[in-house]
Design an enzyme around this catalytic site. Structure first.
Site: not given
Ligand code: AGP
Length: 613
Positions: A493, A77, A509, A490, A2, A486, A103-104, A608, A27
């Protein structure tokens, strides 16, 4: 994760708080709220959903706002309790005199809640945060001092917290306190700011104080007094903020993600200028405290999450080839809960763009306790994970605002490449020619990246032809297996289209059962020993009537008829190809998501940095 903000001063408090929350929206964006303190009480405004909804609520209720002199705000969040108004912060004590944003995550909130309800405290939300309000309020009722009540109360909490707290009977004061969650204080004349992260104070202050774990600040408009939880006053150095306001501007791009994709060539240039100056000079660690004896490292574990885990996978492939050291790669959330072999001779590398990912922090902390040497690769040298580092390798990618990691991924790969070459030179494990060729290949990357980016319009057209599909598969081999994972991450998400990456050899397989004309397959092809096998995998795909899209650095006329679309990148050495092949897939995901009208920079359900395990 958050975002929290606080402000005390003469500017329009609500506007300052909302502006700060806007900068922290990456965030989390499930709900938001602010509390304004006009010394006669609190005016609290909350809204579900995006932050714009809070702007509307405040605009419609503007007459409620008198002359507040301080306030706190929150953008959420959801971790405990759905994204509803009741669960939105700020949260108040039962008498309405104490208000808090958090936050936490409070890990012992259940037992505390039961105890508090027994004592007659009434809960109005499903959040863990509300427990903290009543714990501190209970202490306040005993001691009558907000600072002392916070000091006593937070010592009953386990987990992670960054709080901003106000009390009606102690006007013109905000208490800020943190443990395992970031909190900074922005210093100015006759006003002070509190925030979870720097974007909320960029352009407003020049100096900041970083609060450390177990530190509590009493913030007024003219003073910031920091102490530890025993009440000892601490001398804190104010630091220059070091970021310019341009960082949080889109520079004319439609989304931060597109801006950050396009920043990649210059980031690579900047990093190479520091560390790989030319083909024949030794790799220069230049100010990076890589105090690792590479000739004594017996084994390496790279621990990360999400996109950072994919960077770790590429590093494994490259480093085992270049260094001949066993490299284990593992999702942090798995590493934590298994009996692993980490020990004194281990080098454990934690890769985390934000440096606030709870899983990765916990894993690295565990490894450190087992005697491993810890190298942290992060974009935020001011983050929590750095606390456990013996060495820190900064990404130097600049703040990444978009939730989807793009430039930070490229910077992570580049960091692992140049440190890998640095270790090669310490171990003398490659020939001088091979080393020179790799350095040359790296030095050519920025121009080749720009060539890929110049194809954006073509990639956009392909994206608009693919956005009708409900699922895609990505396949690759070797170091680019991670590129396939990756690319798929992308896409899913930010577009919400289901996408899965596979080692191409694994297709037959099981996953091949998914193939038909409704399941396009993105094949990532690099030169080298895997190319021929990749082509036969593409033949298998074609034979099942699935559309094939090639992302490739290989010019092969004979193979072109296999593919519906080809997204070419300039030729490059196999080991370096992940740095280039990744970019067309970033753009493909971006344009597919944008063409579907998705909230590209703030995809649903995401944040994020995931600061909860
Ligand atoms: C990647 O596009 C995502 N936002 C997510 O997978 C991110 O890479 C993951 O949460 C790790 O975050 P960090 O690199 O800040 O630890």
């Amino acid at each position: 994760m958050c975002g929290i903000v606080g402000y005390i001063g003469n500017n329009a408090v609500a506007d300052v708080l909302l502006d700060g929350l806007k900068s922290l929206e990456y965030r989390g964006y499930d709900s938001s709220g602010i509390a304004l303190n006009d010394n006669a009480g609190f005016d609290v405004f909350k809204a579900g959903g995006k932050l714009n909804n809070l702007f509307d609520v405040i605009r419609n209720d503007a007459q409620k706002i008198k002359n507040p002199t301080s306030g706190i705000g929150h953008i959420r969040w959801a971790t405990h309790g759905k994204a509803t108004i009741d669960n939105a912060h700020p949260h108040l004590s039962n008498d309405g005199k104490l208000v808090l944003v958090h936050n936490g995550i409070i890990e012992n909130y259940k037992e505390l809640k039961a105890e508090l309800e027994q004592e007659g405290f009434v809960f109005h939300s499903q959040t863990d945060t509300e427990t903290a309000v009543h714990v501190i309020d209970r202490e306040y009722k005993k001691c009558g001092s907000l600072e002392e009540a916070v000091r006593r109360g937070v010592q009953k909490l386990s987990g992670a917290f960054a709080f901003c707290i106000m009390h009606k009977d102690e006007a013109d004061k905000i208490i800020a306190v943190r443990k395992n969650a970031p909190l900074i204080i922005g210093l100015s004349k006759n006003e002070n700011y509190i925030a979870s992260d720097i974007p909320a104070v960029i352009g407003k202050v020049k100096k900041i104080i970083y609060l450390n774990d177990g530190e509590l600040a009493v913030v007024t408009r003219n003073s910031v007094v920091v102490s530890d939880l025993a009440g000892n006053i601490l001398e804190k150095k104010a630091e220059n903020i070091g970021f310019n306001p341009e960082i949080i501007s889109k520079h004319g791009y439609k989304h931060f993600m597109l801006k950050e994709i396009n920043e990649q060539p210059d980031i690579v240039r900047k990093v190479l200028a520091r560390h790989v100056k030319d083909v024949f000079s030794p790799v220069d660690a230049d100010g990076v405290n890589l105090n690792i004896d590479w000739n004594k490292v017996e084994n390496i574990s790279i621990i990360a999450c999400g996109t950072s885990l994919h960077a770790a996978m590429v590093a494994k492939y490259i480093w085992e080839d270049w260094l001949g050291i066993p490299v284990n790669v593992e999702a942090a959330s798995e590493y934590i809960y298994r009996k692993n072999t980490t020990g004194k001779g281990s080098l454990v590398i934690g890769i985390s763009q934000s440096g606030e990912t709870a899983d990765t922090i916990t894993a690295v902390k565990q490894a450190k306790e087992k005697g491993a040497k810890i190298l942290i690769v992060t974009n935020r040298e001011d983050s929590s994970i750095v606390r456990y580092a013996d060495s820190v390798l900064p990404l130097e990618a600049g703040i990444e605002i978009s939730v989807a990691a793009t430039k930070s991924y490229t910077a992570q790969l580049l960091a692992m490449y140049w440190v890998g070459l640095y270790a090669v030179e310490q171990r003398n494990s490659l020939s001088a020619k091979n080393l020179a060729d790799l350095k040359q290949g790296l030095l050519e990357l920025p121009a080749k990246m720009e060539e890929v980016l110049s194809n954006a319009e073509k990639i956009k057209q392909v994206a608009e032809n693919l956005n009708k599909y409900k699922s895609l598969i990505y396949i690759a081999r070797g170091a680019n297996q991670a590129s396939a994972l990756e690319g798929a991450l992308k896409l899913k998400e930010i577009s919400y289209i289901n996408a899965n990456g596979y080692a191409a050899g694994e297709l037959k397989h099981g996953p091949i059962a998914l193939l038909d004309e409704n399941m396009p397959v993105v094949a990532v092809l690099a030169p080298g020993i895997t190319y021929a096998k990749m082509l036969s995998n593409c033949e298998e795909v074609k034979a099942r009537n699935a559309k094939l899209i090639a992302v490739t650095s290989v010019k092969d006329k004979a193979a072109e008829s296999l593919f519906e679309y080809i997204l070419p990148v300039p030729e490059t050495e196999e080991h370096l190809s992940p740095l280039l092949l990744n970019i067309p897939m970033q753009l493909l995901a971006y344009y597919m998501a944008d063409s579907l009208g998705r909230e590209v920079d703030q995809p649903r359900n995401l944040a994020k940095s995931v600061t909860v395990e």
